[in-house]
Write a protein that holds these residues in place. Structure first.
Motif: not given
Lengths: 285, 300
Positions: A22, A242, B118-119, B122, B130, B132-133, B135-137, B142, B144, B147-148, B176
């Motif tokens: 999360t 970002m 925390i849950f 989002p 999110v 936008v974020v 899209r890069y993840l 490159h 994340i 990569y993981l 999510w």
């Protein structure tokens, strides 16, 4: 204290994994927004900025009018919150504490409107506001949020628990109806008003489709619209995007963290009561 | 005399009630009810970009828009994609919400408020931000995520570029982003189940799984029906994720009904046509809602 049992360890391991999933996107967004240009798209992807920089925030503020979008979002979300709080609380009070002909059927009619997706209204609403000259104005963005069925519903549920004797006592003292609303109902409804204010502010702040439609000039964009637009031109400036996302997300996230007690109550009380309403709504047909 | 007085009071209060209602009802009537009805009328016209300047060119064309919609391949793609999103993403999201609600609400769990917060985080974020974020993840070279996954020996996946994977990728983002909301509703539902039921079952020797199947699930049914209903209504309105992440691509694999309506109505100004698309969406949502209600009534 408690002995650690295998089931407990498993449970907490699961919880921590979900918490990591999360939080990772949010924390990575924050971290990448402080990285030097290009750093976040190097390989392997770094999680912590090698060199901490604020240049993207500066670029957003100086070159890309982010301050202006922030203010636009504030104006629209703030105005919708204040106005709709008045409108909804008056209507919710009337539905809860007045007996008049057609009250229940009208309320049921309103509730059934919650099934209609907002997108259905958008085309005619755009044309309507165009004839009023409200396209590309704050008014245009504010108008669909003036009153909300959910807000009226939430207030009605809460105001229903106020004892009639409070209202009758004030009537005997000769208080006018508006005075009763202002000095008895509103103060007693304060908890649910906080809740509704939070819901409304956050919902309007995050709203995307309607401001995208009604704000045709980029000087009027709200943050989400500006961000989506920025994505078109600056998709390659990862760190800048970002930083823009942080500016869009952070205000409401802080608001939530500070007032989450009120927000959570809205969901717990409002929705579990909405549940009991769905029954009578359909049982009548 | 007292009846006369109370009669007068009722009359007075009725006037006051309408006064209190009038701002909201006026706003809802003018900016909601009238537009819904107008949209219905519009969907039977050829309202287009020329009509924006001169209303007199608008013609009624009967069901022509609906006929054209059903002949349009991209509409069927959009409908299929939206159903995919609703029927896969909806249940998945409800399942994750229920699972996390059970975990957070478990007796053994410590730091419940922390996990709950925390849950939920989002949920309050802006969907555009999110998207936008993420899209890069999801970036194939490159990001994340790849990569993981590389540590598990999984070769890079082109999440948003592969037509078969783009919609699942959007579903993951949507789950999510949203599961925390229904999680809270489930937690409220779980807390309404009396402890005595579990104690009695425990005395009868029922294990945890039997208790879950025989007590928790049946007692949660009303909550679940409600949660599924609001989730489905929400999921049918898929728009911002494909708008920001894929623009409906690749190969229209993430084109949704609402995105199609937006493009037809506000990019090409085929507003009569777009109104018809909006009404198809409305009817689909209505059918699902009525189904849910019928289901709920049968269970009561």
């Amino acid at each position: 204290m408690k002995r650690l049992r295998p089931s407990s360890i498993l449970l907490h391991a699961g919880l921590i994994v979900v918490a990591l999933v999360t939080m990772t996107p949010v924390l990575w967004m924050l971290s990448a927004s402080f990285m030097a240009p290009g750093e976040a798209s190097s390989f392997p992807p770094p999680f912590i900025p090698g060199r901490f920089t604020l240049e993207h925030y500066r670029a957003l503020a100086d070159r890309l009018q982010m301050g202006r979008y922030f203010i636009n979002s504030m104006i629209v979300a703030g105005a919708v919150t204040i106005i709709s709080l008045f409108f909804n609380s008056m209507a919710g009070y009337a539905f809860a504490k007045f007996r008049f002909k057609g009250r229940d059927s009208m309320f049921r009619f309103l509730l059934s409107g919650m099934v209609v997706p907002a997108q259905v209204t958008m085309l005619p609403l755009f044309l309507l506001l165009k004839t009023f000259g409200f396209v590309n104005t704050y008014m245009g963005a504010i108008i669909p949020g003036l009153a909300s069925i959910f807000g009226i519903f939430l207030i009605r549920q809460f105001a229903g628990s106020i004892p009639d004797s409070f209202i009758e006592a004030a009537q005997i003292d000769g208080a006018s109806e508006f005075k009763i609303y202002r000095s008895i109902i509103l103060p007693l409804c304060r908890p649910i008003l906080y809740t509704l204010a939070l819901f409304t502010f956050m919902g309007t702040w995050n709203d995307f489709m309607w401001p995208l439609i009604i704000m045709t000039d980029d000087s009027r964009y709200t943050l989400p619209v500006a961000l989506a637009n920025l994505m078109g031109e600056h998709a390659l400036d990862l760190e800048l995007m970002m930083a823009g996302s942080v500016i869009t997300i952070l205000p409401v996230m802080i608001l939530f963290l500070v007032f989450q007690r009120h927000y959570v109550r809205g969901i717990m009380v409002g929705k579990s009561n909405a549940l009991s309403q769905v029954g009578p709504l359909c049982a009548d047909e | 005399m007292s009846t006369e007085k109370s009669y007068r009071r009722i009359v007075d209060r009725t006037a006051a009630a309408w006064l209190f209602l009038s701002p909201s009802l006026a706003a809802i009537a003018v900016f909601f009810v009238v537009p819904v009805l107008s949209a219905l009328v519009m969907s039977f016209t050829d309202f287009d970009i020329y009509a924006l300047g001169d209303l007199s060119v608008v013609r009624f064309i009967g069901f022509e828009n609906y006929r054209r919609i059903f002949e349009l391949p991209i509409f069927w793609s959009a409908l299929r994609n939206t159903f995919y999103f609703v029927l896969v993403g909806g249940p998945l999201s409800v399942a994750v919400s229920l699972g996390t609600a059970l975990m957070v609400n478990a007796k053994l769990t410590r730091f419940k408020p922390l996990f709950r917060t925390i849950f939920f985080l989002p949920v309050v974020t802006s969907l555009v931000a999110v998207a936008v974020v993420w899209r890069y993840l999801y970036h194939p070279a490159h990001g994340i995520l790849n990569y993981l996954l590389s540590f598990a020996g999984i070769a890079p996946i082109d999440w948003l570029g592969n037509p078969a994977i783009a919609m699942p990728a959007i579903i993951v983002l949507a789950v999510w982003k949203g599961f925390g909301y229904n999680m809270l509703i489930f937690i409220a539902g779980l807390q309404n189940i009396p402890d005595e039921l579990y104690e009695a079952a425990h005395m009868d020797g029922a294990n945890a799984w039997r208790q879950f199947v025989d007590i928790t699930l049946p007692m949660l049914t009303p909550t679940s029906v409600f949660v599924v209903m609001i989730t489905i209504i929400g999921y049918f309105q898929l728009f911002a994720e494909p708008y920001v992440m894929t623009q409906g691509g690749p190969l229209n694999s993430t084109m949704s009904i609402v995105l199609l309506m937006y493009e037809q109505g506000f990019r090409w100004w085929n507003m009569g046509f777009a109104a018809a698309i909006a009404f198809v969406l409305f009817v689909v949502i209505l059918i699902f809602t009525l189904l849910q209600m019928a289901l709920q009534r049968r269970m009561q």
